[in-house]
Design a protein around this motif. Structure first.
Motif, PDB file in Angstrom:
ATOM      1  N   PHE A 254       0.819  -1.203   0.000  1.00 57.49           N
ATOM      2  CA  PHE A 254       0.000   0.000   0.000  1.00 57.49           C
ATOM      3  C   PHE A 254       0.859   1.263   0.000  1.00 57.49           C
ATOM      4  CE2 PHE A 254      -3.418  -2.607   2.325  1.00 57.49           C
ATOM      5  CZ  PHE A 254      -4.006  -2.964   1.117  1.00 57.49           C
ATOM      6  N   LEU A 255       1.986   1.217   0.722  1.00 51.65           N
ATOM      7  CA  LEU A 255       2.842   2.393   0.829  1.00 51.65           C
ATOM      8  C   LEU A 255       3.464   2.775  -0.507  1.00 51.65           C
ATOM      9  CD1 LEU A 255       4.659   1.663   4.219  1.00 51.65           C
ATOM     10  CD2 LEU A 255       2.853   3.334   3.779  1.00 51.65           C
ATOM     11  N   ASN A 256       3.470   1.846  -1.463  1.00 51.55           N
ATOM     12  CA  ASN A 256       4.009   2.137  -2.785  1.00 51.55           C
ATOM     13  C   ASN A 256       3.339   3.342  -3.421  1.00 51.55           C
ATOM     14  OD1 ASN A 256       5.148   1.376  -5.604  1.00 51.55           O
ATOM     15  ND2 ASN A 256       2.935   1.292  -5.901  1.00 51.55           N
ATOM     16  N   SER A 257       2.058   3.508  -3.163  1.00 52.51           N
ATOM     17  CA  SER A 257       1.301   4.545  -3.851  1.00 52.51           C
ATOM     18  C   SER A 257       1.490   5.934  -3.266  1.00 52.51           C
ATOM     19  CB  SER A 257      -0.201   4.197  -3.829  1.00 52.51           C
ATOM     20  OG  SER A 257      -0.670   4.148  -2.499  1.00 52.51           O
ATOM     21  N   CYS A 258       2.140   6.056  -2.100  1.00 48.82           N
ATOM     22  CA  CYS A 258       2.290   7.382  -1.501  1.00 48.82           C
ATOM     23  C   CYS A 258       3.737   7.759  -1.225  1.00 48.82           C
ATOM     24  CB  CYS A 258       1.485   7.481  -0.202  1.00 48.82           C
ATOM     25  SG  CYS A 258       2.053   6.387   1.105  1.00 48.82           S
ATOM     26  N   VAL A 259       4.676   6.843  -1.431  1.00 44.10           N
ATOM     27  CA  VAL A 259       6.059   7.127  -1.058  1.00 44.10           C
ATOM     28  C   VAL A 259       6.801   7.932  -2.112  1.00 44.10           C
ATOM     29  CG1 VAL A 259       7.091   5.031  -2.065  1.00 44.10           C
ATOM     30  CG2 VAL A 259       8.112   6.068  -0.039  1.00 44.10           C
ATOM     31  N   ASN A 260       6.408   7.815  -3.376  1.00 48.66           N
ATOM     32  CA  ASN A 260       7.178   8.456  -4.451  1.00 48.66           C
ATOM     33  C   ASN A 260       7.353   9.964  -4.299  1.00 48.66           C
ATOM     34  OD1 ASN A 260       7.734   6.084  -5.808  1.00 48.66           O
ATOM     35  ND2 ASN A 260       5.852   6.161  -7.002  1.00 48.66           N
ATOM     36  N   PRO A 261       6.274  10.739  -4.028  1.00 47.44           N
ATOM     37  CA  PRO A 261       6.469  12.192  -3.891  1.00 47.44           C
ATOM     38  C   PRO A 261       7.458  12.571  -2.797  1.00 47.44           C
ATOM     39  CG  PRO A 261       4.145  11.669  -4.109  1.00 47.44           C
ATOM     40  CD  PRO A 261       4.858  10.375  -3.916  1.00 47.44           C
ATOM     41  N   PHE A 262       7.492  11.802  -1.709  1.00 48.07           N
ATOM     42  CA  PHE A 262       8.403  12.107  -0.621  1.00 48.07           C
ATOM     43  C   PHE A 262       9.843  11.752  -0.990  1.00 48.07           C
ATOM     44  CE2 PHE A 262       4.219  11.555   1.173  1.00 48.07           C
ATOM     45  CZ  PHE A 262       4.111  12.684   1.978  1.00 48.07           C
ATOM     46  N   HIS A 307      19.681  12.747 -16.292  1.00 48.06           N
ATOM     47  CA  HIS A 307      19.623  11.504 -15.530  1.00 48.06           C
ATOM     48  C   HIS A 307      20.806  10.612 -15.794  1.00 48.06           C
ATOM     49  CE1 HIS A 307      17.252  10.557 -19.254  1.00 48.06           C
ATOM     50  NE2 HIS A 307      18.141   9.585 -19.250  1.00 48.06           N
ATOM     51  N   ILE A 308      21.691  10.972 -16.779  1.00 48.31           N
ATOM     52  CA  ILE A 308      22.922  10.209 -16.932  1.00 48.31           C
ATOM     53  C   ILE A 308      23.775  10.384 -15.690  1.00 48.31           C
ATOM     54  CG2 ILE A 308      25.129  10.154 -18.178  1.00 48.31           C
ATOM     55  CD1 ILE A 308      23.686  10.379 -20.713  1.00 48.31           C
ATOM     56  N   VAL A 309      23.757  11.576 -15.112  1.00 49.57           N
ATOM     57  CA  VAL A 309      24.408  11.779 -13.830  1.00 49.57           C
ATOM     58  C   VAL A 309      23.433  11.320 -12.763  1.00 49.57           C
ATOM     59  CG1 VAL A 309      25.486  13.440 -12.291  1.00 49.57           C
ATOM     60  CG2 VAL A 309      25.649  13.752 -14.760  1.00 49.57           C
ATOM     61  N   LEU A 310      23.664  10.116 -12.231  1.00 52.48           N
ATOM     62  CA  LEU A 310      22.659   9.484 -11.384  1.00 52.48           C
ATOM     63  C   LEU A 310      22.434  10.249 -10.091  1.00 52.48           C
ATOM     64  CD1 LEU A 310      23.420   5.693 -11.720  1.00 52.48           C
ATOM     65  CD2 LEU A 310      21.637   7.033 -12.800  1.00 52.48           C
ATOM     66  N   ALA A 311      23.333  11.161  -9.756  1.00 53.72           N
ATOM     67  CA  ALA A 311      23.123  11.940  -8.540  1.00 53.72           C
ATOM     68  C   ALA A 311      21.883  12.788  -8.634  1.00 53.72           C
ATOM     69  CB  ALA A 311      24.331  12.840  -8.277  1.00 53.72           C
ATOM     70  N   LYS A 312      21.422  13.092  -9.860  1.00 52.03           N
ATOM     71  CA  LYS A 312      20.212  13.888 -10.043  1.00 52.03           C
ATOM     72  C   LYS A 312      19.004  13.013 -10.314  1.00 52.03           C
ATOM     73  CE  LYS A 312      22.461  18.102 -11.661  1.00 52.03           C
ATOM     74  NZ  LYS A 312      22.018  18.909 -10.528  1.00 52.03           N
ATOM     75  N   PHE A 313      19.154  11.702 -10.164  1.00 51.92           N
ATOM     76  CA  PHE A 313      18.027  10.821 -10.423  1.00 51.92           C
ATOM     77  C   PHE A 313      16.963  11.018  -9.374  1.00 51.92           C
ATOM     78  CE2 PHE A 313      19.781   7.044 -13.022  1.00 51.92           C
ATOM     79  CZ  PHE A 313      19.995   7.899 -14.070  1.00 51.92           C
ATOM     80  N   PRO A 314      15.711  11.313  -9.749  1.00 52.39           N
ATOM     81  CA  PRO A 314      14.603  11.246  -8.778  1.00 52.39           C
ATOM     82  C   PRO A 314      14.288   9.796  -8.526  1.00 52.39           C
ATOM     83  CG  PRO A 314      13.775  11.804 -10.943  1.00 52.39           C
ATOM     84  CD  PRO A 314      15.281  11.750 -11.060  1.00 52.39           C
ATOM     85  N   VAL A 315      14.434   9.351  -7.289  1.00 53.15           N
ATOM     86  CA  VAL A 315      14.202   7.952  -6.992  1.00 53.15           C
ATOM     87  C   VAL A 315      12.731   7.638  -7.095  1.00 53.15           C
ATOM     88  CG1 VAL A 315      14.395   6.186  -5.236  1.00 53.15           C
ATOM     89  CG2 VAL A 315      16.225   7.866  -5.509  1.00 53.15           C
ATOM     90  N   GLN A 316      12.389   6.585  -7.832  1.00 46.65           N
ATOM     91  CA  GLN A 316      10.993   6.243  -8.028  1.00 46.65           C
ATOM     92  C   GLN A 316      10.437   5.341  -6.955  1.00 46.65           C
ATOM     93  OE1 GLN A 316       8.981   7.672 -10.167  1.00 46.65           O
ATOM     94  NE2 GLN A 316      10.774   8.933 -10.392  1.00 46.65           N
ATOM     95  N   GLY A 317      11.298   4.840  -6.053  1.00 45.76           N
ATOM     96  CA  GLY A 317      10.764   4.215  -4.860  1.00 45.76           C
ATOM     97  C   GLY A 317      10.076   2.898  -5.120  1.00 45.76           C
ATOM     98  N   CYS A 318       9.204   2.542  -4.201  1.00 48.41           N
ATOM     99  CA  CYS A 318       8.606   1.225  -4.200  1.00 48.41           C
ATOM    100  C   CYS A 318       7.679   1.036  -5.385  1.00 48.41           C
ATOM    101  CB  CYS A 318       7.822   1.022  -2.925  1.00 48.41           C
ATOM    102  SG  CYS A 318       8.792   1.404  -1.464  1.00 48.41           S
TER     103      CYS A 318
END
Length: 318
Positions: A254-262, A307-318
């Motif tokens: 369930f947490l998959n659907s709300c964790v991404n924005p954070f 996004h080639i520089v992974l330091a700027k990757f927005p993590v997409q999470g669960c």
């Protein structure tokens, strides 16, 4: 009920903000198309949680057969769409690293929109079995319940039940997980080989993507197989494992659907800097695509994606 309530509040508010900024306040780019569709999938999933909250509170499904089927197909379709979109994002990043020239010429928001539409159609197809099997029944106390009726006869039920569990595991976890690992492995190898960055953060962020995906989804699929076993067995220990472990695994799912924005907020840029900026500035910093010029003859590459520089990757999470 507590978990579902938190998912509903955090998921609708967080993903609602992402949808607002991505759809109305920011320039349409390929990345924006991915994140907008991912936020829509998570938002719709979160918005259906009140039905489950009422169901659990009263141990009774008062919404009828039609809403039982609608709830089932929307839940599964948005779960499949979310997972497929995470996989597409990983593939897109990998292709951008391997074929930067092709991406500059052909990678457009319009093409990304068609791909996203294809993802939704595929997710709908994979959700059709749950539409067909969803029904309501009545227990001895006269309470109605929404459940999956896999057919008449033990062998038919077991076959259909097994088919849906195996299908969701293979196409909703195993294949996406393998593809995500493969894509990030290729990206990291290319970065190391070409010495694109000396920071350790890119590798930590890529590792977080893989670990978070695994942690949120693997327990759910494990206990789906346990539930499959207990459905046609009287083993008390298996039943206990299903009740206890299943509740925990469903909470993670369930947490998959709300964790991404954070994750966008905390891992997209430095938290202290972001906290002083507006919400729009936060999302722009996370999503905006930059231009990085790298000479191919000096261990560098040319690409139009940050996004080639992974330091700027927005993590997409669960």
């Amino acid at each position: 009920m507590v978990v579902l309530s938190a998912v509903f509040l955090l998921g609708t508010v967080g993903n609602g903000l992402v949808i607002y900024f991505a759809a109305f306040r920011m320039k349409r780019t390929v990345n924006i198309v991915w994140y907008l569709n991912l936020a829509i999938a998570d938002f719709v999933y979160s918005s259906f949680q009140p039905l489950s909250i009422v169901y659990l509170a009263h141990a009774h499904w008062p919404f009828g057969t039609f809403m039982c089927k609608v709830d089932s197909i929307f839940r599964n379709m948005n779960l499949f769409a979310s997972i497929f979109l995470l996989t597409v994002i990983s593939l897109d990043r990998c292709v951008s690293v391997l074929f930067p020239v092709w991406c500059r010429n052909h990678r457009t928001p319009k093409l990304a929109s068609f791909v996203a539409l294809g993802v939704w159609l595929i997710a709908f197809v994979f959700s059709l079995p749950y539409l067909m099997f969803s029904e309501i029944g009545e227990n001895k106390k006269g309470n109605m319940y929404c459940y999956n009726n896999y057919g008449n006869g033990t062998s038919v039920k077991q076959l259909n039940h097994t088919g849906t569990v195996v299908m969701k595991f293979i196409f909703g976890f195993a294949i996406p997980f393998i593809l995500i690992i493969s894509c990030y492995s290729i990206i990291l190898l290319r970065i190391r080989r070409n010495h694109m960055t000396t920071s350790s953060k890119p590798f930590k962020v890529a590792k977080a993507v893989i670990i978070s995906f695994f942690v949120c989804w693997f327990p759910f699929h494990v206990f789906s197989f346990v539930d499959l076993a207990t459905s046609y067995s009287d083993d008390f220990h298996l039943l206990c494992a299903t009740v206890i472990g299943g509740s925990l695994s469903y909470s993670l799912m369930f947490l998959n659907s709300c964790v991404n924005p954070f994750l966008y907020f905390f891992l997209g840029q430095d938290f202290k800097v972001q906290f002083r900026t507006s919400f729009q500035a936060i999302f722009e910093k996370v999503f905006t695509e930059e231009s990085v010029q790298l000479d191919s003859h000096s261990n560098t590459r040319s690409t139009s994606e940050s996004h080639i520089v992974l330091a700027k990757f927005p993590v997409q999470g669960c």
